[in-house]
Design a protein around this motif. Structure first.
Motif, mmCIF file in Angstrom:
data_model
loop_
_atom_site.group_PDB
_atom_site.id
_atom_site.type_symbol
_atom_site.label_atom_id
_atom_site.label_comp_id
_atom_site.label_asym_id
_atom_site.label_seq_id
_atom_site.Cartn_x
_atom_site.Cartn_y
_atom_site.Cartn_z
ATOM 1 N N ILE A 129 0.856 -1.187 0.000
ATOM 2 C CA ILE A 129 0.000 0.000 0.000
ATOM 3 C C ILE A 129 0.892 1.238 0.000
ATOM 4 N N PHE A 130 0.407 2.288 -0.665
ATOM 5 C CA PHE A 130 1.091 3.577 -0.704
ATOM 6 C C PHE A 130 0.121 4.651 -0.233
ATOM 7 N N CYS A 131 0.660 5.707 0.374
ATOM 8 C CA CYS A 131 -0.194 6.819 0.784
ATOM 9 C C CYS A 131 0.602 8.112 0.756
ATOM 10 N N GLU A 132 -0.129 9.219 0.670
ATOM 11 C CA GLU A 132 0.481 10.542 0.753
ATOM 12 C C GLU A 132 -0.606 11.555 1.095
ATOM 13 N N PRO A 133 -0.255 12.654 1.766
ATOM 14 C CA PRO A 133 -1.264 13.647 2.150
ATOM 15 C C PRO A 133 -1.915 14.287 0.931
ATOM 16 N N ILE A 134 -3.189 14.624 1.056
ATOM 17 C CA ILE A 134 -3.879 15.335 -0.017
ATOM 18 C C ILE A 134 -3.309 16.745 -0.147
ATOM 19 N N ALA A 135 -3.153 17.427 0.986
ATOM 20 C CA ALA A 135 -2.557 18.765 0.992
ATOM 21 C C ALA A 135 -1.050 18.630 1.192
ATOM 22 N N PRO A 136 -0.238 19.244 0.330
ATOM 23 C CA PRO A 136 1.221 19.125 0.455
ATOM 24 C C PRO A 136 1.713 19.594 1.819
ATOM 25 N N THR A 137 2.624 18.845 2.400
ATOM 26 C CA THR A 137 3.212 19.202 3.689
ATOM 27 C C THR A 137 4.602 18.594 3.776
ATOM 28 N N VAL A 189 -9.082 -15.556 -11.111
ATOM 29 C CA VAL A 189 -10.392 -15.830 -11.698
ATOM 30 C C VAL A 189 -10.393 -15.212 -13.091
ATOM 31 N N ASN A 190 -10.334 -16.073 -14.100
ATOM 32 C CA ASN A 190 -10.231 -15.605 -15.493
ATOM 33 C C ASN A 190 -9.034 -14.673 -15.680
ATOM 34 N N GLY A 191 -7.967 -14.984 -14.980
ATOM 35 C CA GLY A 191 -6.749 -14.188 -15.101
ATOM 36 C C GLY A 191 -6.719 -12.945 -14.241
ATOM 37 N N ASN A 192 -7.764 -12.726 -13.432
ATOM 38 C CA ASN A 192 -7.865 -11.509 -12.627
ATOM 39 C C ASN A 192 -7.695 -11.829 -11.143
ATOM 40 N N LEU A 193 -7.167 -10.873 -10.394
ATOM 41 C CA LEU A 193 -6.871 -11.080 -8.976
ATOM 42 C C LEU A 193 -7.570 -10.014 -8.138
ATOM 43 N N LYS A 194 -8.379 -10.471 -7.170
ATOM 44 C CA LYS A 194 -9.078 -9.558 -6.270
ATOM 45 C C LYS A 194 -8.297 -9.433 -4.965
ATOM 46 N N VAL A 195 -7.995 -8.195 -4.572
ATOM 47 C CA VAL A 195 -7.226 -7.952 -3.351
ATOM 48 C C VAL A 195 -7.942 -6.911 -2.494
ATOM 49 N N GLU A 196 -7.660 -6.953 -1.200
ATOM 50 C CA GLU A 196 -8.232 -5.999 -0.253
ATOM 51 C C GLU A 196 -7.191 -5.686 0.816
ATOM 52 N N VAL A 197 -7.284 -4.486 1.364
ATOM 53 C CA VAL A 197 -6.503 -4.138 2.552
ATOM 54 C C VAL A 197 -7.412 -3.361 3.493
ATOM 55 N N GLU A 198 -7.555 -3.849 4.722
ATOM 56 C CA GLU A 198 -8.269 -3.084 5.748
ATOM 57 C C GLU A 198 -7.234 -2.292 6.531
ATOM 58 N N ILE A 199 -7.414 -0.980 6.549
ATOM 59 C CA ILE A 199 -6.434 -0.079 7.149
ATOM 60 C C ILE A 199 -7.053 0.607 8.362
ATOM 61 N N THR A 200 -6.353 0.559 9.473
ATOM 62 C CA THR A 200 -6.759 1.262 10.682
ATOM 63 C C THR A 200 -5.708 2.315 10.997
ATOM 64 N N ILE A 201 -6.124 3.580 10.990
ATOM 65 C CA ILE A 201 -5.193 4.673 11.286
ATOM 66 C C ILE A 201 -5.093 4.834 12.798
ATOM 67 N N ILE A 202 -3.885 4.705 13.304
ATOM 68 C CA ILE A 202 -3.658 4.820 14.744
ATOM 69 C C ILE A 202 -3.304 6.249 15.130
ATOM 70 N N GLU A 203 -2.459 6.885 14.310
ATOM 71 C CA GLU A 203 -2.000 8.234 14.652
ATOM 72 C C GLU A 203 -1.542 8.947 13.386
ATOM 73 N N THR A 204 -1.813 10.241 13.309
ATOM 74 C CA THR A 204 -1.322 11.057 12.195
ATOM 75 C C THR A 204 -0.594 12.273 12.750
ATOM 76 N N VAL A 205 0.414 12.714 12.023
ATOM 77 C CA VAL A 205 1.190 13.900 12.404
ATOM 78 C C VAL A 205 1.374 14.766 11.164
ATOM 79 N N GLY A 206 1.121 16.068 11.308
ATOM 80 C CA GLY A 206 1.402 17.010 10.231
ATOM 81 C C GLY A 206 0.364 17.067 9.132
ATOM 82 N N LEU A 207 -0.848 16.566 9.371
ATOM 83 C CA LEU A 207 -1.869 16.551 8.324
ATOM 84 C C LEU A 207 -2.985 17.560 8.564
ATOM 85 N N GLU A 208 -2.891 18.325 9.652
ATOM 86 C CA GLU A 208 -3.980 19.233 9.970
ATOM 87 C C GLU A 208 -4.034 20.404 8.992
ATOM 88 N N LYS A 209 -5.245 20.917 8.746
ATOM 89 C CA LYS A 209 -5.442 22.083 7.886
ATOM 90 C C LYS A 209 -5.566 23.331 8.761
#
Length: 392
Positions: A129-137, A189-209
């Motif tokens: 998984i990859f992530c990045e803030p919506i607002a640049p910081t 399934v017909n050459g296709n792969l279904k994947v999932e990730v359940e993500i729980t955010i514990i703490e964030t720093v520097g994302l406030e607006k």
């Protein structure tokens, strides 16, 4: 014939006695009837009181449940935790080239963009998984718990878990999530792969607006209680919050010990989300695509219909979020108007052809699954075309 006076007097006395006896009997019967009616009325009244007590008990239990959840740790409370799922179908996985990254589209959750990546590393499937803030910081970090899942044709699945701290553009996951041969045999399934990730955010720093309103010590003179969220103190009014939410009313003005405390701790809540939530309650225009999810989560947790209505109005009229994201929020928080709008737009999409059932909470997962499938199908087609372009 003349009747003696003495006999006449006796007869009159006897009549009076008889009348008195009849009167007393009637009085006794009337009293008994009144007692019986009173007992019946009392029984009916007691029955109504019991019904009212039951209703009040249910309401109190509901509020107590919400309050107890709000004071649990983040690991224990479902309603206060920032949790979501990323789902994607990767198409034509048999044609994946080694050491080439294949990404899903970005999705916005809690002021952060997220996406999945799979790759073929030697004889193994890599899953990240990859992530990045919506607002640049400049300085930011996100600590998460992740549950990765690959779903097979007969609903078999492989699950792996991790806890990571995201910084920069580095992805987190497993380079050897599963052997490639096993994945091809049991999970494609017909050459296709279904994947999932359940993500729980514990703490964030520097994302406030940027903040619109202050709830710090400068508001001490116009507040009568301090709400402690994490390491942040919010100076607020008991009566105002109580007027907005039955949960706050019970917590701050009811029979709980917190109603007598000058400081009340609320656990399992992100301080930034709570700040924007308070701004909305105090009438500020604090809802945008970076805050709506956190505000809606708290509006649901504390049962604040005004804040939830404002979230729905924003999602209906102003939000730039994808149709898929809007439908997920609509079903999660029971936003009927938003769901109906999403369904109308879905029906207008040319490559989505299925009958949407009548609004029903039991159909939520079904609708989101089909929406995921059709959107993922469209993305997969574009992904495959890009792959063919590179190959040629």
């Amino acid at each position: 014939m003349t009747v003696p006076l003495e006999d006449n007097q006796v007869t009159e006395a006897t009549m009076k006695a008889d009348l008195l006896g009849v009167y007393q009997k009637m009085r006794s019967e009337l009293i008994e009837e009144m007692k019986k009616n009173q007992e019946e009325m009392l029984q009916k009244l007691e029955s109504k009181i019991e019904d009212i007590d039951k209703d009040n008990k249910k309401s109190l239990e509901k509020l107590t449940s919400k309050l107890s959840k709000s004071n649990e740790s983040p690991e224990k409370s479902d309603s206060s935790v920032k949790r979501f799922k990323l789902k994607h179908i990767f198409y034509n996985v048999n044609a994946f080239r080694k050491n080439v990254f294949y990404f899903s589209e970005w999705e916005n959750h809690f002021n952060v963009k997220w996406r999945l990546m799979t790759a073929r590393f030697g004889d193994h499937l890599g899953f990240y998984i990859f992530c990045e803030p919506i607002a640049p910081t400049d300085k930011w970090s996100i600590r998460t718990k992740n549950e990765y899942k690959v779903v097979g044709r007969n609903q078999e699945f492989v699950i792996r878990s991790s806890e990571n701290c995201h910084r920069g553009n580095r992805g987190w996951g497993f380079p050897r999530f599963q052997e490639w041969g096993d994945m091809e045999e049991w999970f494609l399934v017909n050459g296709n792969l279904k994947v999932e990730v359940e993500i729980t955010i514990i703490e964030t720093v520097g994302l406030e607006k940027k903040r619109i309103r202050k709830f710090d010590e400068s508001q001490k003179d116009v507040s009568d209680v301090i709400l402690v969220v994490g390491n942040t103190k919010f100076y607020v009014s008991r009566t105002f919050l109580a007027s907005q939410s039955d949960v706050f009313k019970t917590l701050l003005l009811g029979g709980f010990s917190e109603s007598k405390q000058s400081e009340v701790t609320l656990n399992g809540i992100d301080p930034d989300d709570f700040h924007y939530f308070l701004e909305v309650l105090y009438g500020e225009f604090a809802i945008d695509d970076t805050t709506v999810e956190g505000v809606a989560c708290l509006a649901d947790m504390y049962d604040v219909p005004t804040a939830m209505r404002k979230c729905e109005e924003f999602l209906l009229n102003e939000s730039k979020r994808t149709l898929k994201m809007k439908l997920e929020l609509a079903t999660r928080y029971h936003l009927k108007n938003l769901e109906e709008q999403c369904i109308r737009e879905i029906r207008a999409i040319e490559n989505v052809r299925f009958d949407v059932p009548k609004y029903d909470n039991h159909q939520t997962e079904w609708k989101v699954y089909h929406l995921n499938f059709n959107f993922d199908y469209s993305l997969g087609q574009r992904q495959y075309r890009k792959f063919n372009d590179r190959s040629s």
